[in-house]
Design a protein around this motif. Sequence first.
Motif, PDB file in Angstrom:
ATOM      1  N   LYS A 111      50.873  57.467  37.728  1.00  0.00           N
ATOM      2  CA  LYS A 111      49.495  56.875  37.485  1.00  0.00           C
ATOM      3  C   LYS A 111      48.683  57.395  36.217  1.00  0.00           C
ATOM      4  N   GLU A 165      41.297  49.861  33.388  1.00  0.00           N
ATOM      5  CA  GLU A 165      41.566  50.470  35.111  1.00  0.00           C
ATOM      6  C   GLU A 165      42.679  51.762  35.134  1.00  0.00           C
ATOM      7  N   ASN A 189      46.057  52.425  36.732  1.00  0.00           N
ATOM      8  CA  ASN A 189      47.260  51.753  37.108  1.00  0.00           C
ATOM      9  C   ASN A 189      48.723  52.642  37.316  1.00  0.00           C
ATOM     10  N   TRP A 190      49.402  52.221  38.176  1.00  0.00           N
ATOM     11  CA  TRP A 190      50.675  52.910  38.222  1.00  0.00           C
ATOM     12  C   TRP A 190      51.729  52.277  36.950  1.00  0.00           C
ATOM     13  N   SER A 223      51.065  48.339  38.211  1.00  0.00           N
ATOM     14  CA  SER A 223      50.127  47.708  39.427  1.00  0.00           C
ATOM     15  C   SER A 223      49.064  47.487  38.728  1.00  0.00           C
ATOM     16  N   ARG A 224      48.112  46.925  39.723  1.00  0.00           N
ATOM     17  CA  ARG A 224      46.691  46.437  39.377  1.00  0.00           C
ATOM     18  C   ARG A 224      45.839  46.744  40.579  1.00  0.00           C
ATOM     19  N   PRO A 225      44.647  47.106  40.300  1.00  0.00           N
ATOM     20  CA  PRO A 225      43.880  47.582  41.481  1.00  0.00           C
ATOM     21  C   PRO A 225      43.744  46.560  42.409  1.00  0.00           C
ATOM     22  N   ASP A 258      50.238  53.278  48.784  1.00  0.00           N
ATOM     23  CA  ASP A 258      49.004  53.165  48.126  1.00  0.00           C
ATOM     24  C   ASP A 258      48.200  51.695  48.435  1.00  0.00           C
ATOM     25  N   GLU A 271      45.519  50.547  47.809  1.00  0.00           N
ATOM     26  CA  GLU A 271      44.410  50.078  46.732  1.00  0.00           C
ATOM     27  C   GLU A 271      44.917  49.649  45.506  1.00  0.00           C
ATOM     28  N   HIS A 272      46.496  49.702  45.551  1.00  0.00           N
ATOM     29  CA  HIS A 272      47.311  48.749  44.495  1.00  0.00           C
ATOM     30  C   HIS A 272      48.056  47.950  44.878  1.00  0.00           C
ATOM     31  N   TYR A 302      52.465  44.847  40.276  1.00  0.00           N
ATOM     32  CA  TYR A 302      52.232  44.159  38.907  1.00  0.00           C
ATOM     33  C   TYR A 302      53.153  42.938  39.231  1.00  0.00           C
TER      34      TYR A 302
END
Length: 491
Positions: free
Chosen positions: A123, A160, A162-163, A208-210, A223, A225-226, A229
């Motif tokens: 992250k 933001e 992201n992973w 990923s995106r939030p 997770d 919260e994600h 992507y």
Amino acid sequence: MSNHDTQFYITTAIDYVNGKPHIGHALEKIQADVLARYHRAKEDRVWFLTGTDEHGAKIARAAEAAGMTTAAFTDDMSAHFRGLKETLNLSWDDFIRTSDRARHWPGAQKIWTKLAEKGDLYKRKYRGLYCVGHEAFVTEKDLADGKCRDHQKEPEVIEEENWFFRLSRYTNEIKSRIENHTLKIVPESRQHEILSLLNEGLEDVSFSRPAKDLSWGVPVPDDPEHTMYVWCDALTNYISAIGYGRDEDNFAQWWPADVHAIGKDILRFHAAIWPGMLLAAGLPLPKSIFVHGFITVDGQKMSKSVGNVVSPVELVEKYGADPVRYYLLREIPSGEDGDFSYEKFEQRYNGDLANGIGNLVARVATLGERVSPISFAFKTDIEKSVDAAADRAFAEYTKEMEAFRLNEALARAWELISFADKYINDKKPWTLHDEKELSRVIAHASYLIGSFANLAAPFLPETAEKIRAQITVGDGCITIKKHGNMFPRLE
């Protein structure tokens, strides 16, 4: 020779459902269909996969603009792509949707977990340029005058956490696999393109995106919260559809894919990100990636704003499936860009279909019906020149098919039409009064037409069936029964 122990797994890119299908989508599906039918004719065990990519911010926005829930919007749009099977006479075995929580999500979440276990996900905060049209972060060098080259819109600036996937770790191994043709990229120009990118070195990519910004998608394991992507989600369809994460026996039976058929605009994702994911997950790479170009219309890029988007559905309704298949497969170079115009389409139709195979079959069927059935022992009665022409066409056709040069393979098949026309004109069967000699000439012409039908069947399946219904070449016997004109001329 039976090849039941040989299998062939081919995929197309899954289509993004923010709009209805156009002829670019049709080209890719038809190309893959030809390869699938070709391998079935060889008696290989074939699995042909296509589907739709249904997650992402662009989908959610398109649904909102249409006044529909995202789920209802994707159901509706996906149905248009699924409908191409009947419209274009396609033979796919499976259709995967990335919104399918039972079939797709387990595989997407499993590969995420594998990457995490390998230590290849981390992250970090990120500030970048995000192109909604591509559903991808882009760099300044991807832009022209500050705008996306493909969508002609300025990207959004997004900051933001992201992973990220450690794609950079796999640059050298991916490069090695491509250079030694373990992962074959066709045509060669696309191989040079991706190797040039690899020589610059791959960067780690956002995975990923939030969830607050992208709720429509596959949740990141552990997770919530994600959201995954698009690339981790969408690319995994090739393995999730055949059981990765839920039916490992079936997955082991079919993976690795023999061919990924894709468009040139997504080469980087399939020849860099996807191999990196597979290497990180300890999975074999696909054997080959077959890359086609774009279709322009009257020399212009297809665009809704220009109003020149060509619907394959409307095209088939007007001309029929096989003429559409023929134009896209013969006129468009298999691995390059090509152009569509109604004028060129109708020229191809009249010249090659109506005046070519349609006229030849009609001539032979008209003359042959009165001497049918014809006893003919091909091993002993065949003329050397006719036999040699058929053998030569088959050998050259096979070479082109194996190299994915589909337009060239179709041209080799069409050479049998030219040879048969010349044979008929030279022999002048309409002047023959001796029934035995007439039967002999018609038998040879029928043999050439039957050979053509075999080669053309993966390209023009309906036409091949119509030919065989009129001219049936059996073991030692030919039966001929004239039907209507297969391709009436267009005025």
